[in-house]
Scaffold this motif. Sequence first.
Motif, PDB file in Angstrom:
ATOM      1  N   ASN A 152      -9.479  -0.125  -3.915  1.00 55.32           N
ATOM      2  CA  ASN A 152      -8.873  -0.091  -2.581  1.00 55.32           C
ATOM      3  C   ASN A 152      -7.491   0.527  -2.612  1.00 55.32           C
ATOM      4  OD1 ASN A 152     -11.132  -1.202  -1.415  1.00 55.32           O
ATOM      5  ND2 ASN A 152     -10.271  -3.260  -1.240  1.00 55.32           N
ATOM      6  N   PHE A 153      -6.724   0.254  -3.665  1.00 54.52           N
ATOM      7  CA  PHE A 153      -5.402   0.861  -3.808  1.00 54.52           C
ATOM      8  C   PHE A 153      -5.522   2.386  -3.879  1.00 54.52           C
ATOM      9  CE2 PHE A 153      -2.077   2.582  -6.547  1.00 54.52           C
ATOM     10  CZ  PHE A 153      -0.945   2.181  -5.856  1.00 54.52           C
ATOM     11  N   ILE A 154      -6.474   2.869  -4.679  1.00 54.23           N
ATOM     12  CA  ILE A 154      -6.686   4.320  -4.812  1.00 54.23           C
ATOM     13  C   ILE A 154      -7.149   4.902  -3.475  1.00 54.23           C
ATOM     14  CG2 ILE A 154      -8.106   6.086  -5.926  1.00 54.23           C
ATOM     15  CD1 ILE A 154      -8.025   4.201  -8.442  1.00 54.23           C
ATOM     16  N   PHE A 155      -8.058   4.208  -2.794  1.00 55.15           N
ATOM     17  CA  PHE A 155      -8.531   4.690  -1.494  1.00 55.15           C
ATOM     18  C   PHE A 155      -7.377   4.778  -0.499  1.00 55.15           C
ATOM     19  CE2 PHE A 155     -13.186   3.083  -2.008  1.00 55.15           C
ATOM     20  CZ  PHE A 155     -13.467   4.164  -2.815  1.00 55.15           C
ATOM     21  N   LYS A 156      -6.522   3.762  -0.460  1.00 55.25           N
ATOM     22  CA  LYS A 156      -5.393   3.786   0.482  1.00 55.25           C
ATOM     23  C   LYS A 156      -4.444   4.933   0.175  1.00 55.25           C
ATOM     24  CE  LYS A 156      -4.587  -0.793   0.397  1.00 55.25           C
ATOM     25  NZ  LYS A 156      -3.876  -2.045   0.645  1.00 55.25           N
ATOM     26  N   GLN A 157      -4.167   5.168  -1.103  1.00 53.54           N
ATOM     27  CA  GLN A 157      -3.292   6.279  -1.475  1.00 53.54           C
ATOM     28  C   GLN A 157      -3.925   7.612  -1.083  1.00 53.54           C
ATOM     29  OE1 GLN A 157      -0.500   4.156  -1.919  1.00 53.54           O
ATOM     30  NE2 GLN A 157       0.008   6.107  -2.818  1.00 53.54           N
ATOM     31  N   THR A 158      -5.228   7.733  -1.309  1.00 55.57           N
ATOM     32  CA  THR A 158      -5.957   8.945  -0.947  1.00 55.57           C
ATOM     33  C   THR A 158      -5.908   9.162   0.561  1.00 55.57           C
ATOM     34  OG1 THR A 158      -7.435   8.656  -2.834  1.00 55.57           O
ATOM     35  CG2 THR A 158      -8.223  10.059  -1.060  1.00 55.57           C
ATOM     36  N   GLN A 159      -6.108   8.098   1.328  1.00 63.85           N
ATOM     37  CA  GLN A 159      -6.071   8.202   2.782  1.00 63.85           C
ATOM     38  C   GLN A 159      -4.683   8.603   3.273  1.00 63.85           C
ATOM     39  OE1 GLN A 159      -7.552   4.306   3.867  1.00 63.85           O
ATOM     40  NE2 GLN A 159      -9.624   5.103   4.134  1.00 63.85           N
ATOM     41  N   ARG A 160      -3.646   8.073   2.654  1.00 65.60           N
ATOM     42  CA  ARG A 160      -2.294   8.432   3.079  1.00 65.60           C
ATOM     43  C   ARG A 160      -1.955   9.869   2.709  1.00 65.60           C
ATOM     44  NH1 ARG A 160      -3.547   3.734   3.739  1.00 65.60           N
ATOM     45  NH2 ARG A 160      -2.363   2.174   4.862  1.00 65.60           N
ATOM     46  N   ASP A 161      -2.508  10.342   1.607  1.00 67.39           N
ATOM     47  CA  ASP A 161      -2.324  11.757   1.248  1.00 67.39           C
ATOM     48  C   ASP A 161      -2.955  12.669   2.298  1.00 67.39           C
ATOM     49  OD1 ASP A 161      -1.080  11.084  -1.131  1.00 67.39           O
ATOM     50  OD2 ASP A 161      -2.812  11.546  -2.404  1.00 67.39           O
ATOM     51  N   SER A 162      -4.143  12.311   2.750  1.00 69.80           N
ATOM     52  CA  SER A 162      -4.923  13.198   3.618  1.00 69.80           C
ATOM     53  C   SER A 162      -4.748  12.936   5.104  1.00 69.80           C
ATOM     54  CB  SER A 162      -6.410  13.074   3.275  1.00 69.80           C
ATOM     55  OG  SER A 162      -6.643  13.416   1.934  1.00 69.80           O
ATOM     56  N   PHE A 163      -4.512  11.687   5.476  1.00 62.38           N
ATOM     57  CA  PHE A 163      -4.501  11.306   6.888  1.00 62.38           C
ATOM     58  C   PHE A 163      -3.258  10.505   7.263  1.00 62.38           C
ATOM     59  CE2 PHE A 163      -9.045  11.027   5.414  1.00 62.38           C
ATOM     60  CZ  PHE A 163      -9.454  12.235   5.942  1.00 62.38           C
ATOM     61  N   ASN A 164      -2.127  10.886   6.732  1.00 59.75           N
ATOM     62  CA  ASN A 164      -0.901  10.120   6.963  1.00 59.75           C
ATOM     63  C   ASN A 164      -0.542   9.972   8.448  1.00 59.75           C
ATOM     64  OD1 ASN A 164       1.161   8.569   5.730  1.00 59.75           O
ATOM     65  ND2 ASN A 164       2.611  10.200   6.231  1.00 59.75           N
ATOM     66  N   PRO A 165      -0.617  11.036   9.267  1.00 58.77           N
ATOM     67  CA  PRO A 165      -0.285  10.851  10.690  1.00 58.77           C
ATOM     68  C   PRO A 165      -1.205   9.834  11.386  1.00 58.77           C
ATOM     69  CG  PRO A 165      -0.351  13.186  10.153  1.00 58.77           C
ATOM     70  CD  PRO A 165      -0.886  12.444   8.963  1.00 58.77           C
ATOM     71  N   GLU A 166      -2.486   9.853  11.032  1.00 54.54           N
ATOM     72  CA  GLU A 166      -3.438   8.924  11.642  1.00 54.54           C
ATOM     73  C   GLU A 166      -3.157   7.491  11.199  1.00 54.54           C
ATOM     74  OE1 GLU A 166      -5.478  12.924  11.547  1.00 54.54           O
ATOM     75  OE2 GLU A 166      -4.218  11.799  10.175  1.00 54.54           O
ATOM     76  N   VAL A 167      -2.891   7.314   9.902  1.00 51.92           N
ATOM     77  CA  VAL A 167      -2.591   5.976   9.383  1.00 51.92           C
ATOM     78  C   VAL A 167      -1.315   5.445  10.025  1.00 51.92           C
ATOM     79  CG1 VAL A 167      -1.941   4.661   7.323  1.00 51.92           C
ATOM     80  CG2 VAL A 167      -3.821   6.298   7.203  1.00 51.92           C
TER      81      VAL A 167
END
Length: 122
Positions: free
Chosen positions: A33-48
């Motif tokens: 989950n930590f890796i997924f969250k980091q990946t999501q913030r890399d790719s979808f930071n404005p949405e997050v």
Amino acid sequence: MRAARISKDKGLHSRNENPITDLTSNNMIAAKNFIFKQTQRDSFNPEVNALTQNKPINTTSRLRHLSPFLDEDGLLRASGRLEKSQLDYCLKHPIILDGNHPAAHLFIRQTHKDNQHLPRQH
């Protein structure tokens, strides 16, 4: 070693545990989950960021059709027509990952390997 360091940094094991040999399924889930969250913030930071502030995502976002939301762990998930189905939560609301992110490629490769869906040899 990296997963052990992540789990140690995030306090995911007790002091009496050996971080290499005593990884539990909860430790593995937390690390993933930590890796997924980091990946999501890399790719979808404005949405997050928008969802964290309870604001709508931009209408030009490539995620807009997925009706994204943040779950209780802060993971970006899709919602939609499966909401009322009898499926498990993870199937109704899949985690959103950018298919072009290197971590997503590694996750897919590992999942295929774990499920014995190895690529064909040419």
